[in-house]
Design an enzyme around this catalytic site. Structure first.
Site, PDB file in Angstrom:
ATOM      1  N   VAL A 173      -2.038   7.069  -2.403  1.00 57.19           N
ATOM      2  CA  VAL A 173      -3.305   6.812  -1.706  1.00 57.19           C
ATOM      3  C   VAL A 173      -4.015   5.597  -2.318  1.00 57.19           C
ATOM      4  O   VAL A 173      -5.233   5.610  -2.522  1.00 57.19           O
ATOM      5  CB  VAL A 173      -4.250   8.030  -1.735  1.00 57.19           C
ATOM      6  CG1 VAL A 173      -5.154   8.007  -0.514  1.00 57.19           C
ATOM      7  CG2 VAL A 173      -3.511   9.318  -1.812  1.00 57.19           C
ATOM      8  N   ASN A 174      -3.259   4.584  -2.637  1.00 59.73           N
ATOM      9  CA  ASN A 174      -3.852   3.402  -3.258  1.00 59.73           C
ATOM     10  C   ASN A 174      -2.916   2.216  -3.037  1.00 59.73           C
ATOM     11  O   ASN A 174      -1.734   2.408  -2.738  1.00 59.73           O
ATOM     12  CB  ASN A 174      -4.022   3.657  -4.765  1.00 59.73           C
ATOM     13  CG  ASN A 174      -5.030   2.719  -5.408  1.00 59.73           C
ATOM     14  OD1 ASN A 174      -5.620   1.869  -4.737  1.00 59.73           O
ATOM     15  ND2 ASN A 174      -5.216   2.863  -6.707  1.00 59.73           N
ATOM     16  N   HIS A 194       0.866  -1.181   0.000  1.00 58.10           N
ATOM     17  CA  HIS A 194       0.000   0.000   0.000  1.00 58.10           C
ATOM     18  C   HIS A 194       0.901   1.230   0.000  1.00 58.10           C
ATOM     19  O   HIS A 194       1.745   1.385   0.879  1.00 58.10           O
ATOM     20  CB  HIS A 194      -0.928   0.019   1.216  1.00 58.10           C
ATOM     21  CG  HIS A 194      -1.866   1.188   1.182  1.00 58.10           C
ATOM     22  ND1 HIS A 194      -3.105   1.129   0.603  1.00 58.10           N
ATOM     23  CD2 HIS A 194      -1.697   2.471   1.591  1.00 58.10           C
ATOM     24  CE1 HIS A 194      -3.679   2.318   0.664  1.00 58.10           C
ATOM     25  NE2 HIS A 194      -2.842   3.151   1.274  1.00 58.10           N
ATOM     26  N   CYS A 195       0.719   2.093  -0.986  1.00 58.81           N
ATOM     27  CA  CYS A 195       1.613   3.256  -1.133  1.00 58.81           C
ATOM     28  C   CYS A 195       0.897   4.527  -0.682  1.00 58.81           C
ATOM     29  O   CYS A 195      -0.115   4.906  -1.271  1.00 58.81           O
ATOM     30  CB  CYS A 195       2.051   3.373  -2.592  1.00 58.81           C
ATOM     31  SG  CYS A 195       3.164   4.753  -2.879  1.00 58.81           S
ATOM     32  N   ILE A 196       1.430   5.171   0.353  1.00 58.58           N
ATOM     33  CA  ILE A 196       0.758   6.388   0.850  1.00 58.58           C
ATOM     34  C   ILE A 196       0.957   7.559  -0.114  1.00 58.58           C
ATOM     35  O   ILE A 196       0.201   8.505  -0.100  1.00 58.58           O
ATOM     36  CB  ILE A 196       1.240   6.785   2.266  1.00 58.58           C
ATOM     37  CG1 ILE A 196       2.766   6.913   2.314  1.00 58.58           C
ATOM     38  CG2 ILE A 196       0.752   5.807   3.304  1.00 58.58           C
ATOM     39  CD1 ILE A 196       3.248   7.534   3.603  1.00 58.58           C
TER      40      ILE A 196
END
Ligand SMILES: [Zn+2]
Ligand SMILES: [Zn+2]
Length: 352
Positions: free
Chosen positions: A206-207, A201-203
């Site tokens: 946002v996905n 999950h990549c901040i």
């Protein structure tokens, strides 16, 4: 007496408002899902902990913190947009834009730099937006493993026994989504769903990064690295020149500050992106996700490793003309099993 009623009324209104905000952030389904998952997890463990300590574990559920990452993510998009805007102002408006129409020999260099800058910016933004908005890969509702159908177990498994399916038949089951998990699929505690061939999950986007947006993510890393390298290199001579002019007070201190800040930020991002780029190139060529790095430790060979060329085509598609763009041909979208991500080709020596 009146004052007391007013105070009580005000307190209740605040409580109602807080309740509404809480329900908006954590809808009922999600709250039930989390509570169920929490109790199931503890059921699996059994009850090895004293009652008081178990309550502490429930209260200190770290997965609840993951919801905060979703809100942090939107500020990350703002940070990316700010760095891009700052770099654009420093490179195009302050440093090289004024040289575009000058009669000196540096104008042709300025034209070249500005064209490359815009080209990379368009490709980087296109890849970034694709990673942000594209579904990383959701598990189809009521999906069931083919293995069970072959052995005739699928029709016999009712909903009540689903939660125990993982233990009894070796299939993977998500107790939060209440659905089976295809191979290489993992549950994301931030997105609150299972993601096909989940990488992480990549901040910053946002996905989740999964089967269907991993190519866009790799392209974003590459274009962002090239763009930040270009910015760093082209800002050095202008920064030195501005610094010399600043000593003679012939340049604006604000422009000097913007150029300096853009130079430092681009250098820092270029170095960070280089590390990520090297890591994901290695993962891409070995057909491994970031999560699977831990899963494949200790295995003699990785069953999804089909060779560098085939591993690359599993993510980037078979059409060379589209390798540099976040796109696939319709043929690849229909025939590439790694994009459907419900089953994956394995090494011939691992088929049995
Ligand atoms: Zn799930
Ligand atoms: Zn996620």
């Amino acid at each position: 007496m009146i004052d007391r009623r007013l105070i009580l009324g005000g307190t209740r209104s605040i409580e109602k408002l807080a309740g509404r905000i809480w329900r908006r952030i954590f809808p009922a389904g999600r709250r039930r899902g989390r509570a169920r998952a929490s109790s199931l997890d503890l059921d699996k463990i059994g009850d090895p902990l004293p009652f008081g300590r178990m309550i502490c574990c429930r209260r200190a559920n770290l997965f609840r913190l993951c919801s905060c990452l979703r809100f942090l993510g939107y500020s990350m998009i703002l940070i990316v947009a700010t760095v891009v805007a700052l770099s654009y102002y420093a490179v195009v408006v302050v440093a090289w834009g004024p040289l575009l129409f000058s009669a000196r020999s540096s104008s042709s260099l300025a034209i070249f730099i500005v064209i490359i800058f815009h080209l990379l910016l368009i490709l980087m933004t296109w890849s970034y937006v694709t990673v942000v908005v594209k579904d990383p890969g959701s598990v189809p509702e009521n999906w069931r493993p083919v293995l069970d159908e072959e052995s005739g177990q699928a029709s016999e498994m009712d909903t009540a026994s689903d939660a125990n399916a993982e233990r009894t038949s070796g299939t993977r089951y998500c107790t939060r989504c209440r659905n089976y998990k295809p191979p290489r699929c993992h549950h994301c505690s931030v997105c609150q769903q299972c993601v096909l061939k989940m990488d992480h999950h990549c901040i910053w986007v946002v996905n989740c990064v999964g089967a269907r947006n991993y190519k866009s993510f790799c392209l974003f890393l590459m274009y962002a690295f090239l763009e930040t390298c270009l910015d760093t290199v082209v800002l050095v001579p202008r920064f030195i020149k501005f610094f010399q002019e600043a000593q003679s007070h012939s340049t604006s201190p604000s422009n000097l500050a913007v150029v300096f800040l853009a130079f430092v930020l681009n250098l820092a991002f270029a170095l960070s992106l280089l590390c990520f780029l090297i890591m994901h190139t290695s993962l891409l060529l070995s057909n491994t996700t970031t999560i699977e790095v831990y899963e494949k430790r200790g295995l003699p060979r990785w069953k999804y490793d089909l060779g560098k060329r085939k591993n690359f085509e599993q993510v980037f598609g078979t059409n060379r003309a589209l390798w540099l763009f976040p796109l696939y041909t319709s043929d690849d979208q229909q025939s590439l099993s790694s994009l459907q991500a419900l089953e994956f080709p394995t090494r011939p020596d691992d088929d049995g």
